[in-house]
Design a protein around this motif. Sequence first.
Motif, mmCIF file in Angstrom:
data_model
loop_
_atom_site.group_PDB
_atom_site.id
_atom_site.type_symbol
_atom_site.label_atom_id
_atom_site.label_comp_id
_atom_site.label_asym_id
_atom_site.label_seq_id
_atom_site.Cartn_x
_atom_site.Cartn_y
_atom_site.Cartn_z
ATOM 1 N N THR A 9 -11.694 44.972 -12.457
ATOM 2 C CA THR A 9 -11.170 43.674 -12.030
ATOM 3 C C THR A 9 -10.766 43.696 -10.565
ATOM 4 O OG1 THR A 9 -10.371 43.179 -14.254
ATOM 5 C CG2 THR A 9 -9.378 41.945 -12.450
ATOM 6 N N LEU A 10 -10.029 44.726 -10.155
ATOM 7 C CA LEU A 10 -9.594 44.832 -8.754
ATOM 8 C C LEU A 10 -10.796 44.964 -7.820
ATOM 9 C CD1 LEU A 10 -6.503 47.210 -9.114
ATOM 10 C CD2 LEU A 10 -6.482 44.774 -8.537
ATOM 11 N N ASN A 85 -5.966 37.140 -20.348
ATOM 12 C CA ASN A 85 -7.150 36.317 -20.544
ATOM 13 C C ASN A 85 -7.806 35.962 -19.217
ATOM 14 O OD1 ASN A 85 -8.703 35.380 -22.595
ATOM 15 N ND2 ASN A 85 -7.523 33.551 -22.990
ATOM 16 N N ILE A 86 -6.985 35.717 -18.213
ATOM 17 C CA ILE A 86 -7.507 35.379 -16.892
ATOM 18 C C ILE A 86 -8.119 36.608 -16.218
ATOM 19 C CG2 ILE A 86 -6.834 34.708 -14.545
ATOM 20 C CD1 ILE A 86 -4.839 32.779 -15.785
ATOM 21 N N MET A 87 -7.421 37.733 -16.306
ATOM 22 C CA MET A 87 -7.810 38.915 -15.544
ATOM 23 C C MET A 87 -8.917 39.743 -16.187
ATOM 24 S SD MET A 87 -6.184 38.780 -12.793
ATOM 25 C CE MET A 87 -4.763 37.986 -12.028
ATOM 26 N N MET A 88 -8.980 39.731 -17.528
ATOM 27 C CA MET A 88 -9.966 40.570 -18.206
ATOM 28 C C MET A 88 -11.298 39.830 -18.322
ATOM 29 S SD MET A 88 -8.316 43.364 -18.867
ATOM 30 C CE MET A 88 -9.134 44.229 -20.200
ATOM 31 N N PRO A 89 -12.414 40.547 -18.182
ATOM 32 C CA PRO A 89 -13.728 39.890 -18.253
ATOM 33 C C PRO A 89 -14.152 39.591 -19.682
ATOM 34 C CG PRO A 89 -13.998 42.243 -17.916
ATOM 35 C CD PRO A 89 -12.516 41.979 -17.877
ATOM 36 N N LEU A 90 -15.075 38.625 -19.820
ATOM 37 C CA LEU A 90 -15.774 38.346 -21.083
ATOM 38 C C LEU A 90 -14.826 38.017 -22.230
ATOM 39 C CD1 LEU A 90 -18.449 41.199 -20.863
ATOM 40 C CD2 LEU A 90 -18.678 38.817 -20.144
ATOM 41 N N ALA A 246 -16.154 35.911 -15.252
ATOM 42 C CA ALA A 246 -15.912 37.108 -14.453
ATOM 43 C C ALA A 246 -14.442 37.521 -14.528
ATOM 44 C CB ALA A 246 -16.293 36.829 -12.994
ATOM 45 N N PRO A 247 -14.136 38.788 -14.197
ATOM 46 C CA PRO A 247 -12.732 39.208 -14.142
ATOM 47 C C PRO A 247 -11.934 38.313 -13.203
ATOM 48 C CG PRO A 247 -14.179 41.111 -13.950
ATOM 49 C CD PRO A 247 -15.056 39.893 -13.880
ATOM 50 N N ALA A 248 -10.799 37.809 -13.710
ATOM 51 C CA ALA A 248 -9.935 36.895 -12.959
ATOM 52 C C ALA A 248 -10.626 35.564 -12.646
ATOM 53 C CB ALA A 248 -9.430 37.538 -11.664
ATOM 54 N N GLY A 249 -11.806 35.345 -13.233
ATOM 55 C CA GLY A 249 -12.527 34.098 -12.992
ATOM 56 C C GLY A 249 -13.135 33.999 -11.608
ATOM 57 N N VAL A 250 -13.174 35.124 -10.872
ATOM 58 C CA VAL A 250 -13.680 35.063 -9.494
ATOM 59 C C VAL A 250 -15.151 34.650 -9.515
ATOM 60 C CG1 VAL A 250 -12.025 36.718 -8.575
ATOM 61 C CG2 VAL A 250 -14.177 37.548 -9.463
ATOM 62 N N LEU A 286 -4.643 28.435 -7.035
ATOM 63 C CA LEU A 286 -3.463 27.768 -7.586
ATOM 64 C C LEU A 286 -3.273 28.124 -9.063
ATOM 65 C CD1 LEU A 286 -1.154 25.705 -7.150
ATOM 66 C CD2 LEU A 286 -2.773 23.917 -7.818
ATOM 67 N N VAL A 287 -4.373 28.156 -9.809
ATOM 68 C CA VAL A 287 -4.303 28.509 -11.230
ATOM 69 C C VAL A 287 -3.840 29.952 -11.406
ATOM 70 C CG1 VAL A 287 -5.696 28.884 -13.311
ATOM 71 C CG2 VAL A 287 -5.995 26.800 -11.962
#
Length: 311
Positions: A9-10, A85-90, A246-250, A286-287
């Motif tokens: 993620t990082l 949920n935001i940070m982890m992928p899939l 994607a991880p963190a929704g990036v 913002l999210v």
Amino acid sequence: MRNRAPFITLGVIGLYAGFLQWFLGWGEILSRWQKVGAGTGGMALALLVATYFIRTHRIQDYFRDETKGRFIALFRVTQIHNLLNIMMPLRTGETSFPLLMRSEFGIPLARGAASLLVLRLLDLHALLASGGIGLVATATRPLVAGVLWALFLVLPLLLFFLRARLVAFARRKLAARLSRLVDDIDAGIPADLGAFGRAWLLTIVNWGVKVAVLAWVLALMGVGPLAASIGGALGGEISSILPVHAPAGVGTYPAGIAAGAAALGASRAPQALEILASASVNAHLLVVVSALVGTGLSLILPFLARGRARL
């Protein structure tokens, strides 16, 4: 794999930040907040954080007996789940919900997972209903579109009355694997209409507020017309609840915003597309910041509650 997930993620976030610097420039991206203003930005952040309290109330009402009198503990569980949920992928962060509910409140894994599935279906319905506002606003026959939208809005309540028949029909017609999924959904639905209606209403309020706030921010940053900003807010949020993100929704979250805005009339002119790209990234930031603030609050509130108890 789980131990590597934070590093993945990082790494993805770092690459994404570098790409944005090359593609748009962080100075250009963050300059959009000057159009919004600090006060308005703070209000938008506060409203997004407020939706986390609505979500917590929804879950407390769903598990009334197990969570009664423990709102702060439940708020912490929901915020940890939301951040994962935001940070982890899939969508792998979703697995934390039944685990956290079992460890904190003793709710069986099967019941927690089934209830989460129902809540996610309600979330998807509420998001689509929120996006329907943009379709009604741009419809050539708004009255007809408004009636259809209202019928779609109350569809879960209508289906609740047909619940037994629909479940029985699905068990007869579907394959065994899909039939088990239907059984899981049925197990996660509250037994009485009152409890289901409250869950549906709180879901509508929660996502209605969130989509309205994000559409407001996108509009202030120059995304137009209004239907396009609503579509952008909807597209971003739908991307966040789909199985693949994607991880963190990036990348995926801003892409969802851009796709939703384009679908509902955003200009394709080069300058408008640049504004949309910057606004999409800022809405995503913002999210993420709201999720971090919510998680921080969930960690602080227990200490504040103990301090008040001692007074």
